[in-house]
Design a protein around this motif. Structure first.
Motif, PDB file in Angstrom:
ATOM      1  N   GLY A  63       0.817  -1.210   0.000  1.00 38.81           N
ATOM      2  CA  GLY A  63       0.000   0.000   0.000  1.00 38.81           C
ATOM      3  C   GLY A  63       0.850   1.260   0.000  1.00 38.81           C
ATOM      4  O   GLY A  63       2.000   1.264  -0.427  1.00 38.81           O
ATOM      5  N   HIS A  64       0.266   2.349   0.469  1.00 40.10           N
ATOM      6  CA  HIS A  64       0.929   3.651   0.532  1.00 40.10           C
ATOM      7  C   HIS A  64       0.803   4.206   1.935  1.00 40.10           C
ATOM      8  O   HIS A  64      -0.086   3.823   2.692  1.00 40.10           O
ATOM      9  CB  HIS A  64       0.303   4.628  -0.462  1.00 40.10           C
ATOM     10  N   SER A  65       1.659   5.142   2.262  1.00 41.01           N
ATOM     11  CA  SER A  65       1.643   5.730   3.595  1.00 41.01           C
ATOM     12  C   SER A  65       1.979   7.213   3.492  1.00 41.01           C
ATOM     13  O   SER A  65       2.732   7.625   2.612  1.00 41.01           O
ATOM     14  CB  SER A  65       2.660   5.003   4.480  1.00 41.01           C
ATOM     15  N   GLN A  66       1.397   7.979   4.386  1.00 42.84           N
ATOM     16  CA  GLN A  66       1.672   9.413   4.451  1.00 42.84           C
ATOM     17  C   GLN A  66       1.794   9.829   5.903  1.00 42.84           C
ATOM     18  O   GLN A  66       1.140   9.257   6.777  1.00 42.84           O
ATOM     19  CB  GLN A  66       0.540  10.201   3.797  1.00 42.84           C
ATOM     20  N   VAL A  67       2.640  10.823   6.147  1.00 42.52           N
ATOM     21  CA  VAL A  67       2.746  11.426   7.465  1.00 42.52           C
ATOM     22  C   VAL A  67       1.867  12.666   7.458  1.00 42.52           C
ATOM     23  O   VAL A  67       1.968  13.518   6.574  1.00 42.52           O
ATOM     24  CB  VAL A  67       4.207  11.801   7.808  1.00 42.52           C
ATOM     25  N   LEU A  68       0.976  12.751   8.427  1.00 42.28           N
ATOM     26  CA  LEU A  68       0.101  13.901   8.592  1.00 42.28           C
ATOM     27  C   LEU A  68       0.675  14.752   9.716  1.00 42.28           C
ATOM     28  O   LEU A  68       0.915  14.256  10.817  1.00 42.28           O
ATOM     29  CB  LEU A  68      -1.314  13.438   8.940  1.00 42.28           C
ATOM     30  N   VAL A  69       0.918  16.028   9.426  1.00 39.95           N
ATOM     31  CA  VAL A  69       1.516  16.940  10.401  1.00 39.95           C
ATOM     32  C   VAL A  69       0.499  18.016  10.745  1.00 39.95           C
ATOM     33  O   VAL A  69      -0.094  18.631   9.865  1.00 39.95           O
ATOM     34  CB  VAL A  69       2.795  17.614   9.843  1.00 39.95           C
ATOM     35  N   ARG A  70       0.300  18.219  12.040  1.00 36.60           N
ATOM     36  CA  ARG A  70      -0.581  19.282  12.514  1.00 36.60           C
ATOM     37  C   ARG A  70       0.272  20.285  13.275  1.00 36.60           C
ATOM     38  O   ARG A  70       1.059  19.926  14.144  1.00 36.60           O
ATOM     39  CB  ARG A  70      -1.654  18.712  13.439  1.00 36.60           C
ATOM     40  N   ARG A  71       0.126  21.571  12.919  1.00 40.51           N
ATOM     41  CA  ARG A  71       0.912  22.631  13.558  1.00 40.51           C
ATOM     42  C   ARG A  71      -0.046  23.656  14.177  1.00 40.51           C
ATOM     43  O   ARG A  71      -0.924  24.178  13.496  1.00 40.51           O
ATOM     44  CB  ARG A  71       1.805  23.303  12.510  1.00 40.51           C
ATOM     45  N   HIS A  72       0.150  23.920  15.479  1.00 37.77           N
ATOM     46  CA  HIS A  72      -0.657  24.931  16.152  1.00 37.77           C
ATOM     47  C   HIS A  72      -0.308  26.287  15.565  1.00 37.77           C
ATOM     48  O   HIS A  72       0.875  26.622  15.418  1.00 37.77           O
ATOM     49  CB  HIS A  72      -0.395  24.914  17.664  1.00 37.77           C
ATOM     50  N   ARG A  73      -1.294  27.071  15.224  1.00 39.84           N
ATOM     51  CA  ARG A  73      -1.023  28.309  14.482  1.00 39.84           C
ATOM     52  C   ARG A  73      -0.364  29.389  15.321  1.00 39.84           C
ATOM     53  O   ARG A  73       0.303  30.261  14.776  1.00 39.84           O
ATOM     54  CB  ARG A  73      -2.293  28.849  13.837  1.00 39.84           C
TER      55      ARG A  73
END
Length: 103
Positions: A63-73
């Motif tokens: 399959g495929h994989s992605q890194v999801l990044v969340r940044r506090h504004r």
């Protein structure tokens, strides 16, 4: 996922997720609301980075994989998560296709 977690990039390099942020263009970040809190709207910046699915259990499709990044504004605090798709397309592509079918 911890900030010291290492992932394999499509180019074959093995790197920490925090180093991947250097590859994200400023225009690639997307600001989204995650809800309403006691101090107003909760706005975060989000980015997705393609990586190799190198932790697939034996006997399963890669399959495929992605890194999801969340940044506090305001504070810049980062959170990382990894998404996987066993159906042969990246998550962003699948979401776009789902939206088209829904219209």
């Amino acid at each position: 996922m911890s900030t010291s977690h290492r992932v394999t990039t499509p180019g074959g390099g093995n790197t920490k997720v925090t180093v991947l942020l250097e590859r994200v263009a400023k225009r690639a970040w997307m600001r989204l609301r995650t809800g309403h809190g006691t101090k107003g709207e909760r706005l975060y910046d989000w980015a997705m980075i393609d990586v190799m699915a190198d932790d697939t259990p034996p006997g399963q499709a890669t399959g495929h994989s992605q890194v999801l990044v969340r940044r506090h504004r305001r504070t810049g605090t980062l959170s990382f998560d990894q998404s996987r798709d066993l159906h042969g397309c990246f998550i962003g592509t699948r979401r776009a296709a789902t939206r088209k079918r829904a219209q």
